[in-house]
Design an enzyme around this catalytic site. Sequence first.
Site, mmCIF file in Angstrom:
data_model
loop_
_atom_site.group_PDB
_atom_site.id
_atom_site.type_symbol
_atom_site.label_atom_id
_atom_site.label_comp_id
_atom_site.label_asym_id
_atom_site.label_seq_id
_atom_site.Cartn_x
_atom_site.Cartn_y
_atom_site.Cartn_z
ATOM 1 N N CYS A 163 0.805 -1.217 0.000
ATOM 2 C CA CYS A 163 0.000 0.000 0.000
ATOM 3 C C CYS A 163 0.842 1.273 0.000
ATOM 4 O O CYS A 163 0.301 2.373 -0.088
ATOM 5 C CB CYS A 163 -0.937 0.000 1.200
ATOM 6 N N HIS A 303 -2.683 8.239 5.959
ATOM 7 C CA HIS A 303 -2.862 6.909 5.370
ATOM 8 C C HIS A 303 -4.199 6.314 5.810
ATOM 9 O O HIS A 303 -4.871 5.659 5.005
ATOM 10 C CB HIS A 303 -1.714 5.985 5.776
ATOM 11 N N GLU A 314 -1.043 5.597 13.471
ATOM 12 C CA GLU A 314 -0.598 6.759 12.692
ATOM 13 C C GLU A 314 -0.768 8.045 13.489
ATOM 14 O O GLU A 314 0.072 8.952 13.404
ATOM 15 C CB GLU A 314 -1.367 6.841 11.379
ATOM 16 N N LYS A 332 -9.510 8.179 2.064
ATOM 17 C CA LYS A 332 -9.976 6.804 1.866
ATOM 18 C C LYS A 332 -11.410 6.622 2.363
ATOM 19 O O LYS A 332 -12.070 5.648 2.000
ATOM 20 C CB LYS A 332 -9.049 5.810 2.574
ATOM 21 N N HIS A 337 -9.746 1.977 -0.277
ATOM 22 C CA HIS A 337 -8.293 1.808 -0.259
ATOM 23 C C HIS A 337 -7.826 1.266 -1.604
ATOM 24 O O HIS A 337 -8.121 0.129 -1.965
ATOM 25 C CB HIS A 337 -7.900 0.864 0.868
ATOM 26 N N PHE A 396 1.787 -3.312 3.964
ATOM 27 C CA PHE A 396 2.173 -4.629 4.468
ATOM 28 C C PHE A 396 3.656 -4.867 4.180
ATOM 29 O O PHE A 396 4.155 -4.544 3.101
ATOM 30 C CB PHE A 396 1.361 -5.725 3.771
#
Length: 408
Positions: A163, A303, A314, A332, A337, A396
């Site tokens: 991502c 994010h 975050e 998002k 996403h 990831f």
Amino acid sequence: MSTHEVVVTGLGATTPLGGDVASTWEAMLAGRSGVGVLTQEWAEQLPARIAAELAVEPSEVMDRVRLRRLDRSEAIALIAANEAWADAGLVDGGSDPERLAVSLGSGIGGLQTLLHQDDILEASGPRRVSPHTVPMLMPNGPAAHVGITLNAQAGVHAMASACATGAEAVAWGLDMIRAGRADIVVAGGTEAVIHPLPLAGFATMRAMSTRNDEPQRASRPWDKGRDGFVLGEGAGVMVLERADHAAARGARVYARLAGAGMTSDAFDIVQPHPDGVGAAKAIAKALADADIAAVDVAHVNAHATSTPIGDMIEIKALRRTLGSHPVLTATKSMTGHLLGAAGALESIATILAIRDSIVPPTINLDDPDDGLDLDVAAHTARRLDIPAALNNSFGFGGHNVALLFTRA
């Protein structure tokens, strides 16, 4: 470090909110959601039956014969790249092919082609498999097609950082121009994996929202009721250019890409570090790279994917590095996403926020998490003077990328 300044001169996108940058941005500012119920028959048995599909199908803007030889991720990368190229005023020249590069990635690549052709192999045998299969499924396919289309001869690079891919591709473009390897880099990300396999895989990880009865309310970053992200598809591409090169050809400049920070958590394959250490270090590196003080960063496009764990980690990283003054948003909440395209699209939103002095809203933030003690533009867009803004992307594998943009 090179003294070359890098500016953004072109933007392109195709997203769940619109088929180009202008319609996507308009929808973002209006707080519209691109999430809907999947109507395909294969979706009926899935735990998560919602996704953010493209607002405009590639077949509406691209020749159908060519489309048959492209994976969906390749097609939408080309659509976004062509828009960015035209937006930069480069269609009729202005670039030396040997000084033009591409940095464009995908988190997963040509998955739809791979699985479709495997179905054909199983059902009809090897002779029925398309001769275009390998070029359509290979992860560098989108970047390669853009490079061929634009005649980019200074290098074509394909990131694959989950991502964080789109943001890392932009950071790599920054480094290429600073190092003198290119004058112009077409950079961004693409993803098109709305398919039962990834939907099932994410769902069994409990990473994906199953709010199937309220699709437009399913993506809800920082809200107490969040239960996972919503899968989206799309592409975002920008034209990065050496500032003096852009000035020499009289190009319109959106913003300056002032700095980038990249780190890895080295912690877990899917979970971020619980204290947000890697994310915080990436933000700090971006500030140092840009030589900008934290107090000057007015806005953060976070994010924030709408996962129970990641969103608040975050927040820890932002509080530690920037303090409490920036106005946050999580786009998002509207787009879902986009995985490998997320960082590129959200960078475009960050650039337009600077240009228009406005922060797009975070929708669905009805009951903020108890730990959310930072300022979020919730529900509606907010007017704000933005001399500098940050975009975060995490993936990831522990990938962390922070991009810092300023007024040109």
